[in-house]
Design a protein around this motif. Structure first.
Motif, short mmCIF file in Angstrom:
data_model
loop_
_atom_site.label_atom_id
_atom_site.label_comp_id
_atom_site.label_asym_id
_atom_site.label_seq_id
_atom_site.Cartn_x
_atom_site.Cartn_y
_atom_site.Cartn_z
N ILE A 72 -4.93 6.05 10.36
CA ILE A 72 -4.65 5.14 11.48
C ILE A 72 -4.86 3.69 11.05
O ILE A 72 -4.05 2.81 11.37
N PHE A 73 -5.90 3.42 10.28
CA PHE A 73 -6.14 2.07 9.78
C PHE A 73 -5.01 1.62 8.85
O PHE A 73 -4.56 0.47 8.91
N PHE A 74 -4.55 2.52 7.98
CA PHE A 74 -3.54 2.16 6.99
C PHE A 74 -2.17 1.88 7.60
O PHE A 74 -1.40 1.10 7.08
N VAL A 75 -1.86 2.55 8.71
CA VAL A 75 -0.55 2.33 9.33
C VAL A 75 -0.58 1.22 10.38
O VAL A 75 0.46 0.84 10.90
N SER A 76 -1.76 0.70 10.69
CA SER A 76 -1.85 -0.33 11.72
C SER A 76 -1.29 -1.66 11.22
O SER A 76 -1.17 -1.90 10.02
N GLN A 77 -0.96 -2.50 12.17
CA GLN A 77 -0.37 -3.81 11.89
C GLN A 77 -1.36 -4.70 11.14
O GLN A 77 -2.55 -4.59 11.29
N VAL A 120 -6.10 -1.18 -4.10
CA VAL A 120 -5.09 -1.42 -3.07
C VAL A 120 -5.53 -0.85 -1.73
O VAL A 120 -5.21 -1.40 -0.67
N THR A 121 -6.29 0.22 -1.73
CA THR A 121 -6.82 0.79 -0.49
C THR A 121 -7.81 -0.17 0.16
O THR A 121 -7.75 -0.42 1.37
N ILE A 122 -8.70 -0.73 -0.62
CA ILE A 122 -9.67 -1.67 -0.09
C ILE A 122 -8.98 -2.94 0.40
O ILE A 122 -9.30 -3.46 1.48
N ARG A 123 -8.00 -3.43 -0.36
CA ARG A 123 -7.26 -4.62 0.10
C ARG A 123 -6.49 -4.33 1.38
O ARG A 123 -6.36 -5.20 2.24
N TYR A 137 0.82 -1.21 0.00
CA TYR A 137 0.00 0.00 0.00
C TYR A 137 0.86 1.26 0.00
O TYR A 137 0.66 2.15 -0.82
N TRP A 138 1.82 1.36 0.92
CA TRP A 138 2.59 2.60 1.05
C TRP A 138 3.54 2.83 -0.10
O TRP A 138 3.78 3.97 -0.50
N TYR A 139 4.08 1.77 -0.70
CA TYR A 139 4.92 1.97 -1.88
C TYR A 139 4.07 2.41 -3.07
O TYR A 139 4.51 3.22 -3.89
N PHE A 140 2.85 1.89 -3.16
CA PHE A 140 1.96 2.38 -4.21
C PHE A 140 1.67 3.86 -4.02
O PHE A 140 1.73 4.64 -4.97
N VAL A 141 1.37 4.27 -2.79
CA VAL A 141 1.08 5.67 -2.49
C VAL A 141 2.30 6.54 -2.82
O VAL A 141 2.16 7.63 -3.39
N LEU A 142 3.49 6.08 -2.48
CA LEU A 142 4.70 6.85 -2.74
C LEU A 142 4.90 7.07 -4.24
O LEU A 142 5.11 8.21 -4.69
N VAL A 143 4.83 6.00 -5.03
CA VAL A 143 5.04 6.13 -6.48
C VAL A 143 3.91 6.95 -7.09
O VAL A 143 4.16 7.79 -7.97
N HIS A 183 -8.91 -4.60 4.15
CA HIS A 183 -9.16 -6.02 4.41
C HIS A 183 -8.05 -6.62 5.25
O HIS A 183 -8.31 -7.49 6.09
N ASP A 184 -6.84 -6.18 5.05
CA ASP A 184 -5.69 -6.72 5.79
C ASP A 184 -5.77 -6.35 7.27
O ASP A 184 -5.19 -7.02 8.11
N THR A 185 -6.50 -5.29 7.59
CA THR A 185 -6.68 -4.90 8.99
C THR A 185 -8.03 -5.37 9.51
O THR A 185 -8.53 -4.84 10.51
N SER A 186 -8.63 -6.35 8.83
CA SER A 186 -9.93 -6.96 9.19
C SER A 186 -11.09 -5.96 9.17
O SER A 186 -11.98 -6.00 10.00
#
Length: 153
Positions: free
Chosen positions: A135-140, A105-108, A61-67, A111-114
């Protein structure tokens, strides 16, 4: 003549979401992803642009956002140099081209954070929605298997 199916890169082999089939070792896929560059993660997101049902790890997610951000900055500079009137031709093309992959990628990632992909609608609430989504995007990653599949890492 060389068979094109035999000449695949590591990225092409792991572009599919992890399998829930117990005979396939997902550790091989994850080990290959550890050697990805920023561009490889971006390409993976672009190749999965129609997949709204899997999971995306933080790195993807974050590499997509960066590029995405870098591309938007570069195209806005090109538009400023080429068009004195501020007409955003290249910026608009890149923005439209990356909208669906960015949404996927945002929706996936959610999903990764349930969380359901519908949580992306929080972005419609000014400031508060964006902060909650950040907060959701940076969470484990949630390490248990959920309705969207096994953990992304």
């Amino acid at each position: 003549m060389i068979d094109p199916r035999e000449n695949k890169t590591t990225l092409d082999k792991v572009y599919q979401p992890p399998s829930t089939n117990p005979t396939i070792d997902n550790n091989d896929i994850y080990a290959a992803e550890e050697n990805y560059s920023i561009i490889d993660w971006f390409k993976k997101s672009l190749r999965n642009y129609t997949n709204f049902s899997g999971r995306a790890r933080r790195k993807e997610y974050w590499y997509f956002v960066l590029v995405h951000t870098v591309l938007m900055f570069i195209t806005s500079m090109i538009d400023a140099m080429l068009f004195d009137s501020g007409f955003p031709l290249f910026y608009g093309i890149v923005a439209l081209g990356l909208f669906v992959p960015g949404l996927a990628v945002t929706i996936r990632r959610l999903h990764d954070t349930s969380r359901s992909g519908w949580w992306v609608l929080l972005s419609l609430i000014p400031l508060i929605g964006s902060i909650v989504l950040l907060i959701f995007f940076v969470s484990q990653t949630k390490f248990e298997t959920n309705q969207w599949g096994p953990p992304a890492k």
